[in-house]
Design a protein around this motif. Structure first.
Motif, PDB file in Angstrom:
ATOM      1  N   ILE A   1      16.562  61.556  66.376  1.00  0.00           N
ATOM      2  CA  ILE A   1      17.785  61.384  65.588  1.00  0.00           C
ATOM      3  C   ILE A   1      17.483  61.757  64.144  1.00  0.00           C
ATOM      4  O   ILE A   1      16.322  61.842  63.731  1.00  0.00           O
ATOM      5  CB  ILE A   1      18.337  59.941  65.653  1.00  0.00           C
ATOM      6  CG1 ILE A   1      17.337  58.941  65.064  1.00  0.00           C
ATOM      7  CG2 ILE A   1      18.738  59.586  67.076  1.00  0.00           C
ATOM      8  CD1 ILE A   1      17.929  57.546  64.877  1.00  0.00           C
TER       9      ILE A   1
ATOM     10  N   GLN B   1      21.702  52.269  69.425  1.00  0.00           N
ATOM     11  CA  GLN B   1      20.556  53.102  69.799  1.00  0.00           C
ATOM     12  C   GLN B   1      20.125  52.903  71.243  1.00  0.00           C
ATOM     13  O   GLN B   1      19.562  53.819  71.842  1.00  0.00           O
ATOM     14  CB  GLN B   1      19.402  52.921  68.835  1.00  0.00           C
ATOM     15  CG  GLN B   1      19.016  51.517  68.555  1.00  0.00           C
ATOM     16  CD  GLN B   1      17.641  51.231  69.090  1.00  0.00           C
ATOM     17  OE1 GLN B   1      17.190  51.810  70.080  1.00  0.00           O
ATOM     18  NE2 GLN B   1      16.982  50.322  68.441  1.00  0.00           N
TER      19      GLN B   1
ATOM     20  N   LEU C   1      21.888  55.520  72.844  1.00  0.00           N
ATOM     21  CA  LEU C   1      21.284  56.829  72.554  1.00  0.00           C
ATOM     22  C   LEU C   1      20.145  57.102  73.531  1.00  0.00           C
ATOM     23  O   LEU C   1      19.956  58.206  74.007  1.00  0.00           O
ATOM     24  CB  LEU C   1      20.736  56.850  71.124  1.00  0.00           C
ATOM     25  CG  LEU C   1      21.751  56.957  69.998  1.00  0.00           C
ATOM     26  CD1 LEU C   1      21.096  56.715  68.657  1.00  0.00           C
ATOM     27  CD2 LEU C   1      22.430  58.319  70.025  1.00  0.00           C
TER      28      LEU C   1
ATOM     29  N   TRP D   1      14.306  52.223  65.832  1.00  0.00           N
ATOM     30  CA  TRP D   1      14.336  53.440  66.666  1.00  0.00           C
ATOM     31  C   TRP D   1      12.894  53.885  66.833  1.00  0.00           C
ATOM     32  O   TRP D   1      12.230  54.195  65.839  1.00  0.00           O
ATOM     33  CB  TRP D   1      15.159  54.539  65.984  1.00  0.00           C
ATOM     34  CG  TRP D   1      15.039  55.888  66.637  1.00  0.00           C
ATOM     35  CD1 TRP D   1      14.261  56.936  66.220  1.00  0.00           C
ATOM     36  CD2 TRP D   1      15.697  56.341  67.829  1.00  0.00           C
ATOM     37  NE1 TRP D   1      14.409  58.006  67.049  1.00  0.00           N
ATOM     38  CE2 TRP D   1      15.276  57.678  68.060  1.00  0.00           C
ATOM     39  CE3 TRP D   1      16.602  55.765  68.730  1.00  0.00           C
ATOM     40  CZ2 TRP D   1      15.728  58.432  69.142  1.00  0.00           C
ATOM     41  CZ3 TRP D   1      17.054  56.516  69.800  1.00  0.00           C
ATOM     42  CH2 TRP D   1      16.619  57.835  70.003  1.00  0.00           C
TER      43      TRP D   1
ATOM     44  N   ILE E   1      12.144  60.900  64.266  1.00  0.00           N
ATOM     45  CA  ILE E   1      13.230  60.990  63.288  1.00  0.00           C
ATOM     46  C   ILE E   1      12.959  62.209  62.406  1.00  0.00           C
ATOM     47  O   ILE E   1      11.810  62.504  62.082  1.00  0.00           O
ATOM     48  CB  ILE E   1      13.303  59.726  62.404  1.00  0.00           C
ATOM     49  CG1 ILE E   1      13.661  58.486  63.226  1.00  0.00           C
ATOM     50  CG2 ILE E   1      14.339  59.913  61.281  1.00  0.00           C
ATOM     51  CD1 ILE E   1      13.705  57.190  62.423  1.00  0.00           C
TER      52      ILE E   1
ATOM     53  N   ASP F   1      21.355  70.509  64.696  1.00  0.00           N
ATOM     54  CA  ASP F   1      22.010  69.245  64.328  1.00  0.00           C
ATOM     55  C   ASP F   1      23.420  69.574  63.879  1.00  0.00           C
ATOM     56  O   ASP F   1      23.645  70.657  63.304  1.00  0.00           O
ATOM     57  CB  ASP F   1      21.257  68.566  63.173  1.00  0.00           C
ATOM     58  CG  ASP F   1      21.804  69.022  61.815  1.00  0.00           C
ATOM     59  OD1 ASP F   1      21.288  70.033  61.307  1.00  0.00           O
ATOM     60  OD2 ASP F   1      22.755  68.417  61.290  1.00  0.00           O
TER      61      ASP F   1
ATOM     62  N   VAL G   1      23.471  56.372  63.973  1.00  0.00           N
ATOM     63  CA  VAL G   1      24.382  57.409  64.485  1.00  0.00           C
ATOM     64  C   VAL G   1      25.732  56.704  64.593  1.00  0.00           C
ATOM     65  O   VAL G   1      25.873  55.747  65.359  1.00  0.00           O
ATOM     66  CB  VAL G   1      23.924  57.910  65.870  1.00  0.00           C
ATOM     67  CG1 VAL G   1      24.918  58.925  66.414  1.00  0.00           C
ATOM     68  CG2 VAL G   1      22.528  58.515  65.755  1.00  0.00           C
TER      69      VAL G   1
ATOM     70  N   LEU H   1      28.329  63.245  72.242  1.00  0.00           N
ATOM     71  CA  LEU H   1      26.864  63.389  72.125  1.00  0.00           C
ATOM     72  C   LEU H   1      26.257  63.628  73.501  1.00  0.00           C
ATOM     73  O   LEU H   1      25.370  64.471  73.670  1.00  0.00           O
ATOM     74  CB  LEU H   1      26.259  62.138  71.481  1.00  0.00           C
ATOM     75  CG  LEU H   1      26.523  61.989  69.985  1.00  0.00           C
ATOM     76  CD1 LEU H   1      25.960  60.656  69.485  1.00  0.00           C
ATOM     77  CD2 LEU H   1      25.911  63.141  69.193  1.00  0.00           C
TER      78      LEU H   1
ATOM     79  N   ALA I   1      18.957  60.659  74.103  1.00  0.00           N
ATOM     80  CA  ALA I   1      18.664  61.338  72.830  1.00  0.00           C
ATOM     81  C   ALA I   1      17.160  61.268  72.608  1.00  0.00           C
ATOM     82  O   ALA I   1      16.537  60.238  72.886  1.00  0.00           O
ATOM     83  CB  ALA I   1      19.387  60.648  71.691  1.00  0.00           C
TER      84      ALA I   1
ATOM     85  N   GLY J   1      22.279  60.868  62.225  1.00  0.00           N
ATOM     86  CA  GLY J   1      22.406  59.472  61.779  1.00  0.00           C
ATOM     87  C   GLY J   1      22.389  59.524  60.257  1.00  0.00           C
ATOM     88  O   GLY J   1      21.390  59.913  59.677  1.00  0.00           O
TER      89      GLY J   1
ATOM     90  N   MET K   1      20.072  67.243  67.937  1.00  0.00           N
ATOM     91  CA  MET K   1      19.626  66.024  67.266  1.00  0.00           C
ATOM     92  C   MET K   1      20.823  65.266  66.706  1.00  0.00           C
ATOM     93  O   MET K   1      21.428  65.720  65.725  1.00  0.00           O
ATOM     94  CB  MET K   1      18.650  66.396  66.134  1.00  0.00           C
ATOM     95  CG  MET K   1      17.473  67.220  66.625  1.00  0.00           C
ATOM     96  SD  MET K   1      16.288  67.610  65.324  1.00  0.00           S
ATOM     97  CE  MET K   1      17.175  68.876  64.420  1.00  0.00           C
ATOM     98  N   PRO K   2      21.205  64.129  67.303  1.00  0.00           N
ATOM     99  CA  PRO K   2      22.349  63.364  66.787  1.00  0.00           C
ATOM    100  C   PRO K   2      22.138  63.001  65.319  1.00  0.00           C
ATOM    101  O   PRO K   2      21.033  62.623  64.919  1.00  0.00           O
ATOM    102  CB  PRO K   2      22.366  62.116  67.664  1.00  0.00           C
ATOM    103  CG  PRO K   2      21.727  62.530  68.938  1.00  0.00           C
ATOM    104  CD  PRO K   2      20.662  63.501  68.543  1.00  0.00           C
TER     105      PRO K   2
END
Ligand code: 726
Length: 376
Positions: free
Chosen positions: A57, A45, A48, A85, A89, A271, A40, A342, A54, A35, A32-33
């Motif tokens: 996030i 995005q 991403l 996004w 999340i 993460d 991030v 990433l 991804a 942010g 999980m990138p």
């Protein structure tokens, strides 16, 4: 929130699964990138989604609470609307950030008082108000308010802290279960296992956390400076106790090798700030090992950043060019290096998932861990 196990490795505890959230599904194992303040760092995005696929996030309650603040996020209709996004999340509860980012803080039964690292203003985080804060941020997965014990720490401190974290968890669950989501979609609360590096405390905490019967469970208090062997030993103890049919999230982990070893121990979600933070300093993770792009040896190396990668910037840009950008501290250098790292992390967990489904994960993992740590 539904978690479906799709495959289990026979030679290890690795699993492949699908986690369904209100903002879409996540294929596990997943990275999980991170942010922090609703972004991030240095990655837009659409990159991403399009470039690195991804799936989820992270947002950071401590940072978002201080800036832009809850009134802005509430008026925006939550973080998904604010940063546009549309995927899932996850937000941390803020406990760890208070310990890691602020000097002046006091930990009491009621909660934690601290001064903002931005303007020195005084704040109090309690289990109740961080639930309310995460309701306003609107993350699909929110974390309980816990104390992440430092490493090393005395057994007596770890046990006292553990008991308080369990009392705080009860307060989080009571508050979360008695409040409604604000934006029309369900959120879910993950409790966090603590216990430092003490086997009996980890067993006790895993049993208490499992007894809350939540949709997923996190393992905290690791990747705080302990040797990797201690991290693996504690993860093993905890995954032997946490329910098989719920996702397990190991917080703050880790290097590519840490991730593969912990997937083999039954972890599904990861993460770490490493791929983005180290990228800005020129540390590139590749499937052949680690490149410090600032090194003289890449000065006139006009080969692609990573020829085998399907990421456009890895193919069109050379090592020499990226070295130049990073050494010149050009913003584009941070962008390319962050996107590369990433992409590598997400490629690695996707490969792991495919090998688990194929039944060849353990052999592949043993081969990869020999390569991933070498310096190129
Ligand atoms: C590195 N080793 C590491 N990180 C631990 C984080 C923080 C994860 C957090 O780590 C950064 O915050 C500082 C990230 O922001 C930069 C956050 O992403 C938004 C991320 O939140 C999930 C822990 N969080 C809690 N609540 N409890 C933990 O026991 C714990 C343990 C960690 N070990």
């Amino acid at each position: 929130m539904k978690f479906t196990l799709q495959a289990k490795d026979t030679a290890s505890k690795a699993r492949a699964g699908v986690l369904e959230t209100a903002h879409g599904e996540i294929q596990t194992p997943i990275f999980m990138p991170v942010g922090t303040a609703g972004t991030v760092k240095a990655v837009h995005q659409h990159e991403l989604v399009q470039d690195i696929q991804a799936q989820i996030i992270l947002g950071n309650t401590y940072h978002l609470y201080l800036r832009p603040g809850l009134d802005v996020l509430h008026k925006a209709g939550g973080l998904h609307k604010f940063n546009h996004w549309n995927g899932p999340i996850l937000t941390d509860s803020g406990g760890y950030q208070v310990y890691s980012l602020t000097e002046v803080r006091k930990i009491r039964e009621e909660g934690v008082t601290f001064r903002s690292h931005i303007d020195g203003s005084k704040h109090l985080f309690t289990p109740e108000n961080v639930m309310d804060t995460q309701r306003i941020i609107g993350a699909d997965i929110i974390m309980a308010f816990d104390e992440c014990t430092p490493y090393p720490c005395e057994y007596s401190y770890a046990r006292k802290s553990l008991d308080m974290t369990h009392r705080w968890l009860k307060r989080c669950v009571d508050r979360f279960d008695s409040t409604e989501p604000l934006y029309g979609y369900e959120q879910t609360l993950f409790p966090i296992v603590q216990g430092s590096v003490y086997k009996d405390l980890r067993e006790k905490s895993a049993e208490v956390i499992a007894s809350f019967n939540r949709d997923g469970n996190a393992i905290g208090g690791l990747s705080v400076g302990e040797p990797a062997e201690e991290m693996y030993a504690m993860t093993e103890v905890v995954t032997n106790i946490l329910p098989q049919d719920r996702p397990r999230y190991l917080m703050g982990v880790g290097t590519p090798i840490n991730i593969l070893e912990n997937i083999a121990l039954g972890i599904d979600m990861f993460d770490c700030v490493m791929p983005t933070r180290n990228a800005r300093n020129g540390m590139l993770f590749t499937q052949h090992g680690i490149i410090n792009i600032k090194n003289e040896k890449w000065k006139a190396d006009f080969s692609p950043i990573e020829a085998e990668s399907d990421l456009l910037v890895d193919q069109i840009h050379t090592k020499a060019y990226l070295r130049h950008l990073i050494r010149s501290q050009e913003i584009l250098g941070a962008q390319i290096a962050s996107l590369h790292n990433l992409h590598f992390y997400l490629w690695l967990v996707k490969q792991a998932r495919e090998k688990i489904v194929e039944g060849t994960f353990y052999i592949w993992k043993e081969k990869m861990v020999k390569v991933l740590g070498q310096r190129l």
